[in-house]
Design an enzyme around this catalytic site. Structure first.
Site, PDB file in Angstrom:
ATOM      1  N   ASN A 171       0.880  -1.170   0.000  1.00 48.18           N
ATOM      2  CA  ASN A 171       0.000   0.000   0.000  1.00 48.18           C
ATOM      3  C   ASN A 171       0.911   1.213   0.000  1.00 48.18           C
ATOM      4  O   ASN A 171       1.313   1.713   1.050  1.00 48.18           O
ATOM      5  CB  ASN A 171      -0.904  -0.045   1.234  1.00 48.18           C
ATOM      6  CG  ASN A 171      -1.949   1.039   1.249  1.00 48.18           C
ATOM      7  OD1 ASN A 171      -1.830   2.056   0.560  1.00 48.18           O
ATOM      8  ND2 ASN A 171      -2.974   0.854   2.050  1.00 48.18           N
ATOM      9  N   ARG A 221      -2.381  -1.548  -3.765  1.00 48.94           N
ATOM     10  CA  ARG A 221      -3.320  -0.440  -3.852  1.00 48.94           C
ATOM     11  C   ARG A 221      -2.828   0.501  -4.941  1.00 48.94           C
ATOM     12  O   ARG A 221      -1.689   0.961  -4.913  1.00 48.94           O
ATOM     13  CB  ARG A 221      -3.395   0.309  -2.526  1.00 48.94           C
ATOM     14  CG  ARG A 221      -4.205   1.604  -2.598  1.00 48.94           C
ATOM     15  CD  ARG A 221      -4.180   2.317  -1.263  1.00 48.94           C
ATOM     16  NE  ARG A 221      -4.851   3.621  -1.342  1.00 48.94           N
ATOM     17  CZ  ARG A 221      -4.252   4.780  -1.089  1.00 48.94           C
ATOM     18  NH1 ARG A 221      -2.965   4.817  -0.776  1.00 48.94           N
ATOM     19  NH2 ARG A 221      -4.924   5.897  -1.162  1.00 48.94           N
ATOM     20  N   HIS A 265     -10.206   6.987  -2.124  1.00 50.04           N
ATOM     21  CA  HIS A 265     -10.379   6.285  -0.846  1.00 50.04           C
ATOM     22  C   HIS A 265     -11.397   5.158  -0.977  1.00 50.04           C
ATOM     23  O   HIS A 265     -12.006   4.736   0.013  1.00 50.04           O
ATOM     24  CB  HIS A 265     -10.824   7.247   0.274  1.00 50.04           C
ATOM     25  CG  HIS A 265      -9.793   8.243   0.676  1.00 50.04           C
ATOM     26  ND1 HIS A 265     -10.115   9.534   1.062  1.00 50.04           N
ATOM     27  CD2 HIS A 265      -8.444   8.165   0.753  1.00 50.04           C
ATOM     28  CE1 HIS A 265      -9.014  10.197   1.353  1.00 50.04           C
ATOM     29  NE2 HIS A 265      -7.980   9.393   1.174  1.00 50.04           N
ATOM     30  N   LEU A 321     -11.229  10.490   7.249  1.00 44.71           N
ATOM     31  CA  LEU A 321     -10.547  11.713   7.656  1.00 44.71           C
ATOM     32  C   LEU A 321      -9.126  11.374   8.079  1.00 44.71           C
ATOM     33  O   LEU A 321      -8.872  10.957   9.216  1.00 44.71           O
ATOM     34  CB  LEU A 321     -11.293  12.392   8.807  1.00 44.71           C
ATOM     35  CG  LEU A 321     -12.788  12.649   8.595  1.00 44.71           C
ATOM     36  CD1 LEU A 321     -13.413  13.246   9.852  1.00 44.71           C
ATOM     37  CD2 LEU A 321     -13.020  13.553   7.393  1.00 44.71           C
ATOM     38  N   ASN A 346      -4.827  12.498   6.528  1.00 42.04           N
ATOM     39  CA  ASN A 346      -4.197  13.671   5.920  1.00 42.04           C
ATOM     40  C   ASN A 346      -4.986  14.073   4.678  1.00 42.04           C
ATOM     41  O   ASN A 346      -5.201  15.246   4.401  1.00 42.04           O
ATOM     42  CB  ASN A 346      -2.744  13.392   5.567  1.00 42.04           C
ATOM     43  CG  ASN A 346      -2.042  14.629   5.054  1.00 42.04           C
ATOM     44  OD1 ASN A 346      -2.091  15.675   5.671  1.00 42.04           O
ATOM     45  ND2 ASN A 346      -1.402  14.520   3.892  1.00 42.04           N
ATOM     46  N   ARG A 381      -4.051  20.002   1.899  1.00 45.21           N
ATOM     47  CA  ARG A 381      -4.769  20.274   0.656  1.00 45.21           C
ATOM     48  C   ARG A 381      -5.948  21.204   0.928  1.00 45.21           C
ATOM     49  O   ARG A 381      -6.619  21.088   1.949  1.00 45.21           O
ATOM     50  CB  ARG A 381      -5.278  18.983   0.017  1.00 45.21           C
ATOM     51  CG  ARG A 381      -4.185  18.102  -0.540  1.00 45.21           C
ATOM     52  CD  ARG A 381      -4.751  16.802  -1.085  1.00 45.21           C
ATOM     53  NE  ARG A 381      -4.104  15.665  -0.455  1.00 45.21           N
ATOM     54  CZ  ARG A 381      -4.498  14.401  -0.586  1.00 45.21           C
ATOM     55  NH1 ARG A 381      -5.562  14.117  -1.320  1.00 45.21           N
ATOM     56  NH2 ARG A 381      -3.854  13.433   0.020  1.00 45.21           N
ATOM     57  N   GLU A 391      -7.620  -1.203   4.940  1.00 49.36           N
ATOM     58  CA  GLU A 391      -7.373  -1.258   3.507  1.00 49.36           C
ATOM     59  C   GLU A 391      -6.544  -2.473   3.115  1.00 49.36           C
ATOM     60  O   GLU A 391      -6.815  -3.118   2.086  1.00 49.36           O
ATOM     61  CB  GLU A 391      -6.658   0.017   3.044  1.00 49.36           C
ATOM     62  CG  GLU A 391      -7.519   1.262   3.061  1.00 49.36           C
ATOM     63  CD  GLU A 391      -6.757   2.488   2.580  1.00 49.36           C
ATOM     64  OE1 GLU A 391      -7.367   3.328   1.917  1.00 49.36           O
ATOM     65  OE2 GLU A 391      -5.541   2.596   2.864  1.00 49.36           O
TER      66      GLU A 391
END
Length: 405
Positions: free
Chosen positions: A9, A97, A185, A214, A216, A246, A389
């Site tokens: 990942n 991923r 995501h 939620l 970074n 961001r 994940e």
């Protein structure tokens, strides 16, 4: 028969890896991996932390040297206190991923030269992620040869969004050229939706959910009967919520203004929006919510403004997702901030009483995980879920392998 699945990942400055040993039937809840490795790079240093059972080792790395990092990472599978394999040939599958799959990939797929070329071509839409994903794939090829590799795409979960959610209000030929809302995501949103249904004891097909991922990076997903029908990220992971560094969505004319009056070019705008904005840009301190919380406790007013703005935009976006769903049964908080910041969860839910959301303050403050934090009389069930994940990727690889046999 047992199957060893290695999951990579990769992010722009980090990489998480896990090794799972799976056999049918797969467990209903995420198992602990046999082994895991977490690599973090800064501009001046790199570090890898490897765990296997009770064993834990830390290895210093040269910054940005992916080839050496992966080689050393694989070595820890075979030697020392973290050994779990006798030979790398015991690895049956590698799952990756991949952040951006574009319109082409809506399911996991075995990686070949065509898939690698597509991942490379889509790097222009995810420049901080797809190149890192592809580099990991190619380094594993160098180290492990022809062991099957599978790409699991973050955009895939959102591929069934209806057109009104996917199309931008710009000339339609641009949509036909691939400029559309993709969403991200997705691996996390898919896992959390399924886990939420387990936790509330209802079929996913009967639920309207909003997942708040939620970290970074931040995004919401509106999920109706298991289908992602709306989300906050779009053509790139920059759209939507205010994030760590961001900006999220802003008036696009601001960019034209900066180009015309301050001479900003594309690279300068990219840096401004992706690395210098969000919590970091408003507070002037950090993109890390923990540091924002410390600064607020010390009376820093810009940190307080950054937090208030973060919450305001998050609540506004939740309202938009509720409108897309036409109702709400379950609200999920996940990822680093969502899982660990009781303050964020409390402030967000405080503004959602009109939807029937009522938190249990004690449960919310108790560092909960995979549990209900709403009050018994809350019309909406509020959950904190630890996103998995890596497990979701491993499971997708297992399922694809069974289909291909």
């Amino acid at each position: 028969m047992d199957m060893n699945i290695l999951v990579l990942n990769a992010g722009s400055s980090s990489q998480k890896s896990c090794l799972y040993r799976l056999a049918a039937p797969l467990p209903g809840s995420p198992p602990e991996p046999l082994w895991s490795a977490h690599i973090e790079w800064s501009e001046t240093a790199g570090q890898m932390v490897v765990t296997a059972g009770a064993a834990r080792v830390s290895i210093e790395l040269a910054p940005g040297d992916l080839a050496t990092a992966i080689s050393k990472m694989l070595d820890t599978l075979l030697v020392g206190d973290t050994q779990v394999l006798d030979d790398l040939a015991e690895i049956d599958l590698i799952g990756h991923r991949v952040v951006h799959g574009g319109s082409k990939y809506s399911q996991p797929i075995a990686i070949d030269d065509n898939v690698k070329a597509a991942i490379a071509a889509l790097s222009v839409l995810a420049p901080a992620h797809n190149p890192a994903n592809l580099a990991g794939i190619e380094e594993i090829e160098q180290c492990l040869g022809d062991v099957p590799q599978i790409a699991v795409f973050d955009t895939a979960f959102h591929s069934q969004m209806p057109l009104p959610s996917a199309v931008y209000p710009i000339p339609y030929p641009l949509f036909e050229d691939g400029i559309r809302r993709y969403g991200f995501h997705g691996i996390s949103h898919a896992y959390c939706s399924q886990r939420a249904a387990q936790l509330v004891g209802k079929p996913l097909e009967k639920l309207k959910l909003i997942n708040c991922h939620l970290g970074n990076g931040c995004s919401l997903a509106a999920v109706d009967a298991g289908i992602g029908v709306d989300t906050t990220m779009g053509f790139t992971p920059l759209e939507g919520l205010m994030m760590g560094t961001r900006s999220g969505s802003i008036d696009p004319a601001i960019l034209l203004h900066l180009m015309r009056t301050k001479g900003y070019d594309a690279d300068r705008l990219d840096t401004l929006l992706n690395r210098e904005s969000g919590l970091k840009g408003v507070s002037g301190i950090s993109g890390d919510m923990r540091e924002i919380g410390t600064a607020i406790a010390n009376g820093n007013q810009r940190a307080q403004l950054a937090f208030d703005l973060y919450v305001h935009r998050l609540k506004s976006a939740i309202g938009a997702m509720v409108a897309s769903l036409g109702g709400l049964d379950v609200l999920v908080f996940t990822a680093g901030v969502g899982e660990h910041s009781a303050m964020v969860r409390e402030r967000v839910c405080r503004g959602l009483e009109f939807l029937g959301v009522t938190l249990d303050a004690a449960l919310n403050s108790a560092s909960p995980m995979d549990t209900v934090i709403s009050a018994p009389d809350s019309a909406v069930t509020v959950l904190v879920i630890h996103t998995e994940e890596d497990w979701a990727i491993a499971k997708a690889c297992w399922q694809l392998r069974q289909q291909l046999r």
